[in-house]
Structures are given as structure tokens and as C-alpha cells.
Write an enzyme that holds these catalytic residues in place. Structure first.
Site, short mmCIF file in Angstrom:
data_model
loop_
_atom_site.label_atom_id
_atom_site.label_comp_id
_atom_site.label_asym_id
_atom_site.label_seq_id
_atom_site.Cartn_x
_atom_site.Cartn_y
_atom_site.Cartn_z
N HIS A 152 0.81 -1.21 0.00
CA HIS A 152 0.00 0.00 0.00
C HIS A 152 0.85 1.27 0.00
CE1 HIS A 152 -3.53 2.32 0.26
NE2 HIS A 152 -4.22 1.61 1.12
N ASP A 195 -9.62 -5.62 -18.57
CA ASP A 195 -10.00 -6.62 -19.57
C ASP A 195 -8.74 -7.12 -20.25
OD1 ASP A 195 -10.95 -8.12 -21.65
OD2 ASP A 195 -12.07 -6.52 -22.63
#
Length: 507
Positions: free
Chosen positions: A231, A444
Site C-alpha cells: 500500500h 479486460d
């Protein structure tokens, strides 16, 4: 997407206990490993034996069970982990992180899960090989992600851009996507520790890979893209930007459509730091969370009818103007305060994580992939939160969101630096973020949009709103929650009561 409390301490312990990944030789072997570590969740049956069970129908109808609990077991075999390096030469340099990046509470890892259906798309193409190749290409413009964190003066972190690479694992799972969908694609995922195996020495903060990716092919031709990121190096929007860059390269684009921008100096504290707001949340006393062994994670799913019911309970002026996030955050904040039985006269802080990329005056360029979210907190007496109306709670959430201006962001960065970057999170605090619009659902690789895309887990006191779909394909909001098991029962009952007569959909 901030992480607090037990998760922070667990990460520190891992960093101390595990060997540096620099001393671990990850090979490029193509030989498949044997089947290992199959998940076998078991429950005690009435005759004392153990075997896999699914909940009986009458149990599923009970209010306390209107949550998702996985019951599926399967095995995964993995190839040896690899370090994927940038596909071309990249600069060897040291890059400084911003003062937001350098928060101590961000020194942890976040896991994401994306499930893809095998039908259509790139028929006959191995997704793991395709993603491996595109990953190396994407690491050329995103070369800091292939580096390692180092600690310098003042315990600040910098990125040594040495091109050592990110961790990649190729795997095969003995399960079909339809089986995973049957139990519900919601955290906690069955056998998640096999879909993103924790390679020894990889879960520390210093001198460890910043990214860990596992691509698991399923029996039906579908696959799972699992990712764990440090993070410190980026937030949810930043990692989604990188994932979309990989996806664009797998689809044949010559380069990512959004060029990455470092510019971490834009979110440094002023010199000298001059907080202009009173950040009372920093004065809260740190309370240790309940023991980890008492915790359970369950996901609640809210369909359109549930969200309509929540909004209809608001006053007329709010009914048509409250956003889904505002209404659901207020709803869940009240339910959690009741579930934890917080005493009156104390504090039930609601912390909202706000993205400042679009806030006027911050001047963050398109392509910035560092941490660019700040917390905004409202302090409220549990008695006021529970005794007031849902509209009152919505007003609190709105106030937290409206507080975040460019000056507020500068002020809280200054405050973090003055306090040594540490944010103290009391156990009564509820941290909420909206992961529905971060960009995960657009990733995608050539097989279409993911069936599920979002966080794979969460921590006590932290919940995210995730885009989901019900069995009819209609949109839902999935909210993973971590609570002590007795409080979880009360929370589920409270959600049921507040939604009555409309009930949250069960998976």
C-alpha cells in the site's frame, strides 16, 4: 483503502520474522509442482465425524445467516514463483515517496481478486503466459514497481529502482468458475490462500517485491487474477491504473493509454508544516482490537430493492439527493455501533476515505498513481448515532465528505508529519471507502470484463463497497465486514431489523 490496527501489527511481525526476499532464489522452472495444500474446511457432524457440509435450508433463512460463508474446497497446483523484470532497460535511481505514502499505517499489503469467464475472448491463448509477457512490458514505464523499498533518514521510505522485479506465480485450480459462483463470488473466497499463495519471504515491507501476482487457470477455461500490492507504493486507483495498463498490452495496444506520473513531491507537507484544521481524530486513544482468533469476516449483499428501502426511510429532502454511498455508510455505521454495544458518552468515529485527485487546488496530474486519498472523520457519541434518525447519520457522512478541500488535505498531511506519520485508530472507529469506481471492473485482458473485481479481504474496522451482481445479473453492492463472532451475529440481526420488511440478498 487505508488499513489499520491488527493488520499493521501483523505486517510488522511478518517483516521481522520472514527472511529477506533477496536471499530467496526464485527460479524460472517450467516443471509443475505436485498438488499441495488443498483446502479442506470441515465441520463437526452429529455423529462426531468430520466432513464437508453445506448449511441446511432452514439455517439459511435465519436472520443471523443472511451473510456469505464459503463452503467449497478444492486443490491448486503451482509452478515455482518467478521474478518478472522490466522487459527493457529502465533507469537505476532512488525515488522518494510522498508524505502521504510514508504513513506508517500504509506499511501493509492489500489483496485483490479478479475472476474471468473462459468463454469468448482469446480462444486457445494461455492467460498466464499472456499476462506474464505484458507484465514485463508494463513494468518499463512503471519501473518503480519493480524496485524495492529502503528506509532512509527519519525512517522515511524511498524506492530503490533496481529492476529486481515483481513476484509472479502460475497455477491451476481443480475447480470450475460455476462452482465458485454457486457459493457466491464474495469475500471470503474459498481457498483464497491457494489462489494467492503467500510465498515465503514476500510479505514484508522492506527489500521485498512490491507486487505479487498469481494467475490460476480453472478447469473450465476461466481464470483468476489475484494480486497483492504494498500500500505504500500506490492506492486503489493507482494499482487499478497499472492493472489496466497490463490489460491493454495483453489486448495488443502498443503502450498504455494513460502514462504513469510519479510527482510524489506534490503531496509532501509544507515547510514548515502548518495544520490549518483541528484534527481531533488524532487525539483519540489507541484501543487494541479484539483478538484475531475471535474475528470472522462475512460479506453482506445489498440489491436495488434494499438500497431503495434504505433511501425511502430518509427525510424527503435527503431521499432524492443522498448517494448510495452516503445512505449505505450511514446505515452500516449505525448497525455496527449497535453490534459492538458501544457505551453512551464515548465515541463512534466514522472515517470516510476521500480521493483528492479531483479536488480543486490539489493539481494532481492525470496518471498519478501514488496514494492520493485522505481520511475525513466525524466524532459522534454512540447514543446520538443510535438514538437519532438515519437522516442524521447521512448528514454526518456528508459532512465528512464536504470537509475535504485542498486546504484540508494539506492540513492533514502537515499533521501526519508533525505526529510522525502514525494514525491511531481506536477499535470503535469504522473506516469506509468506495471501491466501486476505482477501475478494477474495467480490467479486460481480452476475455471481457471480470465477473468479480475488487478487494479479496478486509480488516477489523475497515469496510469497502464493492460492485457485485446477483444471480439475475443485476447490480448489487457487496460489503465485507470483520467483527468478533458474537458482534457479527448482532450486526446481521441489526441489518435485518433495519431493512425490515425488505431483506438483504443472501449468498
Amino acid at each position: 483503502m487505508l488499513s489499520y490496527g491488527a493488520r499493521v501489527w501483523r505486517t510488522r511481525a511478518a517483516a521481522r520474522a520472514l527472511p529477506s526476499i533477496l536471499h530467496k532464489n526464485y527460479s524460472m522452472k517450467e516443471q509443475r509442482a505436485p498438488w499441495i495444500n488443498p483446502c479442506r474446511p470441515r465441520q463437526l457432524s452429529s455423529d462426531g465425524s468430520t466432513h464437508m457440509l453445506t448449511p441446511p435450508v432452514d439455517m439459511l433463512k435465519h436472520a443471523k445467516e443472511r451473510v456469505y460463508t464459503p463452503t467449497l474446497a478444492y486443490a491448486v497446483r503451482r509452478r515455482d514463483p518467478e521474478l518478472i523484470r522490466p522487459a527493457a532497460h529502465t533507469p537505476r535511481e532512488t525515488k522518494r515517496l510522498s508524505d502521504i505514502d510514508n504513513q506508517e499505517d500504509l506499511r501493509t499489503h492489500v489483496s485483490l481478486a479478479l475472476f474471468y469467464r473462459g468463454a469468448g475472448g482469446q480462444n486457445g491463448v494461455d492467460p498466464a503466459g499472456l499476462i506474464r509477457r505484458a507484465l514485463g512490458e508494463a513494468l518499463v514505464p512503471y519501473y518503480p514497481l519493480a524496485g524495492r523499498l529502503r528506509e532512509v533518514e527519519g525512517q522515511k521510505l524511498v524506492v530503490d529502482c533496481n529492476g529486481e522485479g515483481v513476484l509472479f506465480v502460475e497455477a491451476d485450480g481443480d475447480v470450475r468458475l460455476v462452482e465458485l459462483e454457486a457459493v457466491g463470488l464474495r469475500p471470503p473466497f474459498p481457498c483464497w490462500d491457494q489462489l494467492l499463495f503467500d510465498v515465503e519471504g514476500s510479505s514484508g515491507v522492506i527489500d521485498c517485491p512490491l507486487l505479487h501476482i498469481q494467475v490460476t487457470r480453472l478447469l473450465c477455461g476461466s481464470f483468476v487474477f489475484a494480486l497483492r500490492f504494498n500500500h505504500v507504493i500506490c492506492d486503489g486507483i493507482g494499482i487499478a491504473q497499472f492493472m489496466n495498463a497490463i490489460a491493454e498490452l495483453t489486448r495488443g495496444l502498443p503502450s498504455p493509454t494513460i502514462a504513469p506520473v510519479w510527482s510524489r513531491e506534490l503531496l509532501n507537507a509544507r515547510d514548515p508544516p502548518m495544520p490549518s484544521f483541528t484534527h481531533r481524530e488524532f487525539d483519540l486513544l489507541l484501543q487494541q482490537p479484539p483478538p484475531a482468533g475471535d474475528m470472522v469476516i462475512r460479506s453482506f449483499t445489498f440489491g436495488a430493492s434494499d438500497l431503495d428501502a434504505i433511501k425511502k426511510s430518509l427525510p424527503p429532502l435527503l431521499r432524492d439527493t443522498a448517494t448510495t454511498f452516503e445512505a449505505l455508510a450511514a446505515f452500516l455505521g449505525r448497525a455496527r455501533a449497535a453490534a459492538l454495544e458501544l457505551p453512551p458518552g464515548g465515541n463512534a468515529p466514522l472515517m470516510i476515505i476521500v480521493n483528492i485527485r479531483g479536488v480543486a487546488g490539489t493539481n494532481l496530474p492525470v496518471g498519478y498513481y501514488g496514494n492520493a486519498c485522505v481520511p475525513s472523520t466525524v466524532l459522534v457519541d454512540p447514543a446520538v448515532l443510535l438514538g437519532g434518525s438515519l437522516g442524521d447519520a447521512v448528514a454526518l457522512v456528508r459532512r465528512a465528505k464536504a470537509t475535504v478541500t485542498s486546504e484540508y488535505a494539506r492540513s492533514i498531511i502537515d499533521e501526519m508529519v508533525l505526529l510522525g506519520r502514525r494514525f491511531l485508530c481506536p477499535a470503535s472507529m469504522f473506516v469506509l471507502s468506495d471501491a466501486r469506481h476505482l477501475g478494477f471492473a474495467r480490467v479486460d485482458f481480452g476475455w471481457g470484463e471480470p465477473v468479480y473485481a475488487g478487494p479479496a479481504d478486509t480488516a477489523f474496522g475497515v469496510s469497502s463497497f464493492i460492485t457485485g451482481k446477483d444471480r439475475d445479473g443485476d447490480g448489487t453492492v457487496v460489503v465485507p465486514v470483520v467483527l468478533p463472532w458474537m458482534a457479527m451475529d448482532r450486526f446481521a440481526t441489526e441489518v435485518e431489523r433495519l431493512l425490515n420488511p425488505v431483506k438483504p440478498q443472501l449468498f
